[in-house]
Design a protein around this motif. Structure first.
Motif, PDB file in Angstrom:
ATOM      1  N   GLY A 179      80.382  44.639  30.509  1.00  0.00           N
ATOM      2  CA  GLY A 179      80.298  43.425  29.614  1.00  0.00           C
ATOM      3  C   GLY A 179      81.453  42.473  29.446  1.00  0.00           C
ATOM      4  N   HIS A 180      81.141  41.110  29.206  1.00  0.00           N
ATOM      5  CA  HIS A 180      82.337  40.224  29.244  1.00  0.00           C
ATOM      6  C   HIS A 180      81.813  39.011  28.550  1.00  0.00           C
ATOM      7  N   GLY A 181      82.559  38.301  27.672  1.00  0.00           N
ATOM      8  CA  GLY A 181      81.987  37.343  26.988  1.00  0.00           C
ATOM      9  C   GLY A 181      83.007  36.410  26.636  1.00  0.00           C
ATOM     10  N   MET A 182      83.059  35.268  25.834  1.00  0.00           N
ATOM     11  CA  MET A 182      83.955  34.387  25.520  1.00  0.00           C
ATOM     12  C   MET A 182      85.355  34.837  24.850  1.00  0.00           C
ATOM     13  N   ALA A 183      85.455  36.087  24.312  1.00  0.00           N
ATOM     14  CA  ALA A 183      86.405  36.858  23.930  1.00  0.00           C
ATOM     15  C   ALA A 183      87.197  37.867  24.784  1.00  0.00           C
ATOM     16  N   GLY A 184      86.491  38.059  25.936  1.00  0.00           N
ATOM     17  CA  GLY A 184      87.196  38.830  26.794  1.00  0.00           C
ATOM     18  C   GLY A 184      86.209  40.133  27.076  1.00  0.00           C
ATOM     19  N   SER A 185      86.584  40.949  27.831  1.00  0.00           N
ATOM     20  CA  SER A 185      85.853  42.047  28.397  1.00  0.00           C
ATOM     21  C   SER A 185      85.510  43.102  27.126  1.00  0.00           C
ATOM     22  N   ASN A 186      84.111  43.845  27.342  1.00  0.00           N
ATOM     23  CA  ASN A 186      84.046  44.739  26.450  1.00  0.00           C
ATOM     24  C   ASN A 186      84.452  46.003  26.407  1.00  0.00           C
ATOM     25  N   ARG A 187      85.109  46.234  27.554  1.00  0.00           N
ATOM     26  CA  ARG A 187      85.980  47.495  27.827  1.00  0.00           C
ATOM     27  C   ARG A 187      87.283  47.240  27.295  1.00  0.00           C
ATOM     28  N   ASP A 188      87.880  46.097  27.275  1.00  0.00           N
ATOM     29  CA  ASP A 188      89.061  45.663  26.574  1.00  0.00           C
ATOM     30  C   ASP A 188      88.885  46.020  25.095  1.00  0.00           C
ATOM     31  N   TYR A 189      87.804  45.395  24.766  1.00  0.00           N
ATOM     32  CA  TYR A 189      87.432  45.687  22.968  1.00  0.00           C
ATOM     33  C   TYR A 189      87.318  47.038  22.409  1.00  0.00           C
ATOM     34  N   LEU A 190      86.947  47.973  23.423  1.00  0.00           N
ATOM     35  CA  LEU A 190      86.744  49.485  22.970  1.00  0.00           C
ATOM     36  C   LEU A 190      88.154  49.968  23.345  1.00  0.00           C
ATOM     37  N   LEU A 191      88.948  49.747  24.240  1.00  0.00           N
ATOM     38  CA  LEU A 191      90.169  50.432  24.511  1.00  0.00           C
ATOM     39  C   LEU A 191      91.294  49.935  23.676  1.00  0.00           C
ATOM     40  N   ASN A 192      91.098  48.701  23.205  1.00  0.00           N
ATOM     41  CA  ASN A 192      92.207  48.199  22.198  1.00  0.00           C
ATOM     42  C   ASN A 192      91.765  48.825  20.818  1.00  0.00           C
ATOM     43  N   THR A 193      90.701  48.924  20.631  1.00  0.00           N
ATOM     44  CA  THR A 193      90.376  49.543  19.412  1.00  0.00           C
ATOM     45  C   THR A 193      90.669  51.082  19.074  1.00  0.00           C
ATOM     46  N   VAL A 194      90.534  51.698  20.364  1.00  0.00           N
ATOM     47  CA  VAL A 194      90.856  52.960  20.160  1.00  0.00           C
ATOM     48  C   VAL A 194      92.405  53.292  20.369  1.00  0.00           C
ATOM     49  N   ARG A 195      93.120  52.286  20.874  1.00  0.00           N
ATOM     50  CA  ARG A 195      94.769  52.483  21.001  1.00  0.00           C
ATOM     51  C   ARG A 195      95.247  51.921  19.536  1.00  0.00           C
ATOM     52  N   GLN A 196      94.612  50.890  19.016  1.00  0.00           N
ATOM     53  CA  GLN A 196      95.206  50.672  17.711  1.00  0.00           C
ATOM     54  C   GLN A 196      94.778  51.538  16.545  1.00  0.00           C
ATOM     55  N   LEU A 197      93.689  52.091  16.811  1.00  0.00           N
ATOM     56  CA  LEU A 197      93.446  53.351  15.750  1.00  0.00           C
ATOM     57  C   LEU A 197      94.438  54.134  15.857  1.00  0.00           C
ATOM     58  N   GLU A 224      86.162  57.596  21.522  1.00  0.00           N
ATOM     59  CA  GLU A 224      87.155  58.329  22.640  1.00  0.00           C
ATOM     60  C   GLU A 224      85.899  58.745  23.554  1.00  0.00           C
ATOM     61  N   ARG A 225      84.893  59.057  23.166  1.00  0.00           N
ATOM     62  CA  ARG A 225      83.900  59.675  24.274  1.00  0.00           C
ATOM     63  C   ARG A 225      83.424  58.546  25.019  1.00  0.00           C
ATOM     64  N   ILE A 226      83.004  57.607  24.381  1.00  0.00           N
ATOM     65  CA  ILE A 226      82.671  56.322  25.084  1.00  0.00           C
ATOM     66  C   ILE A 226      83.700  55.821  26.196  1.00  0.00           C
ATOM     67  N   ALA A 227      84.893  55.913  25.639  1.00  0.00           N
ATOM     68  CA  ALA A 227      86.018  55.266  26.532  1.00  0.00           C
ATOM     69  C   ALA A 227      85.996  56.448  27.521  1.00  0.00           C
ATOM     70  N   ALA A 228      85.841  57.767  27.614  1.00  0.00           N
ATOM     71  CA  ALA A 228      86.142  58.715  28.707  1.00  0.00           C
ATOM     72  C   ALA A 228      84.995  58.519  29.626  1.00  0.00           C
ATOM     73  N   LEU A 229      83.532  57.901  29.180  1.00  0.00           N
ATOM     74  CA  LEU A 229      82.400  57.759  30.192  1.00  0.00           C
ATOM     75  C   LEU A 229      82.952  56.366  30.817  1.00  0.00           C
ATOM     76  N   LEU A 230      83.817  55.693  30.530  1.00  0.00           N
ATOM     77  CA  LEU A 230      83.848  54.600  31.311  1.00  0.00           C
ATOM     78  C   LEU A 230      84.645  54.652  32.568  1.00  0.00           C
ATOM     79  N   ALA A 231      85.387  55.893  32.709  1.00  0.00           N
ATOM     80  CA  ALA A 231      86.220  56.067  33.962  1.00  0.00           C
ATOM     81  C   ALA A 231      85.057  56.510  35.193  1.00  0.00           C
TER      82      ALA A 231
END
Length: 169
Positions: A133-151, A162-169
């Motif tokens: 996924g990628h839209g006008m606010a950037g990549s969907n991957r970054d959205y997920l990873l930024n959320t996990v990081r900020q949490l 975290e499980r979804i993030a691990a499945l991205l690799a």
């Protein structure tokens, strides 16, 4: 006023606030449950964004907003969460338990289960959609990873994200 953030508002609030601290919301859980054809995807290739869905609980961040900023912040959030009037979220007044022990009222945005954008993909499907996924606010991957990081920066974890993030690799 308190604003409960559970996704991108944590790392990009976009409004003035007095303080921020971890908080618990009961009765809702964080989930990739809304197709994004604007911010994190396109009409042809939708991404997924987080919403609060019924049941469970959610640890997020409560932003305290000064009284004189209340109306401007609510107007900003209503437009941000429902761009172009597409009502995928409902603003709700909710009870929060702050990390300092106080019980307060706050506002948050809950997914509208009756909206056509509502979805409940499994973790594996969510990971596939988010990876592409990628839209006008950037990549969907970054959205997920930024959320996990900020949490994590607030001392919070979400095993489902975290499980979804691990499945991205």
């Amino acid at each position: 006023m308190f604003v409960f953030a559970y996704g991108s508002l944590i790392w990009r609030p976009g409004f003035p606030y007095v303080a921020a601290q971890p908080a618990m919301l009961r009765g809702y859980h964080r989930r990739f449950c809304l197709w994004s054809r604007h911010y994190r995807g396109t009409p042809e290739a939708p991404g997924l964004v987080l919403g609060l869905d019924r049941g469970g609980s959610c640890r997020g961040v409560a932003f305290e907003v000064a009284a004189e900023e209340r109306e401007a912040v609510l107007e900003y959030l209503d437009e941000r969460e429902n761009p172009r009037g597409e009502m995928v979220y409902h603003r709700r007044d909710v009870g929060l338990r702050l990390a300092d022990g106080r019980a307060v009222r706050g506002i948050t945005y809950v997914a509208d289960r009756s909206h056509p954008a509502y979805a409940r993909p499994c973790h594996e499907t969510a990971a596939q959609v988010i990876a592409a996924g990628h839209g006008m606010a950037g990549s969907n991957r970054d959205y997920l990873l930024n959320t996990v990081r900020q949490l994590g920066e607030f001392g919070l974890r979400d095993p489902g994200l975290e499980r979804i993030a691990a499945l991205l690799a």
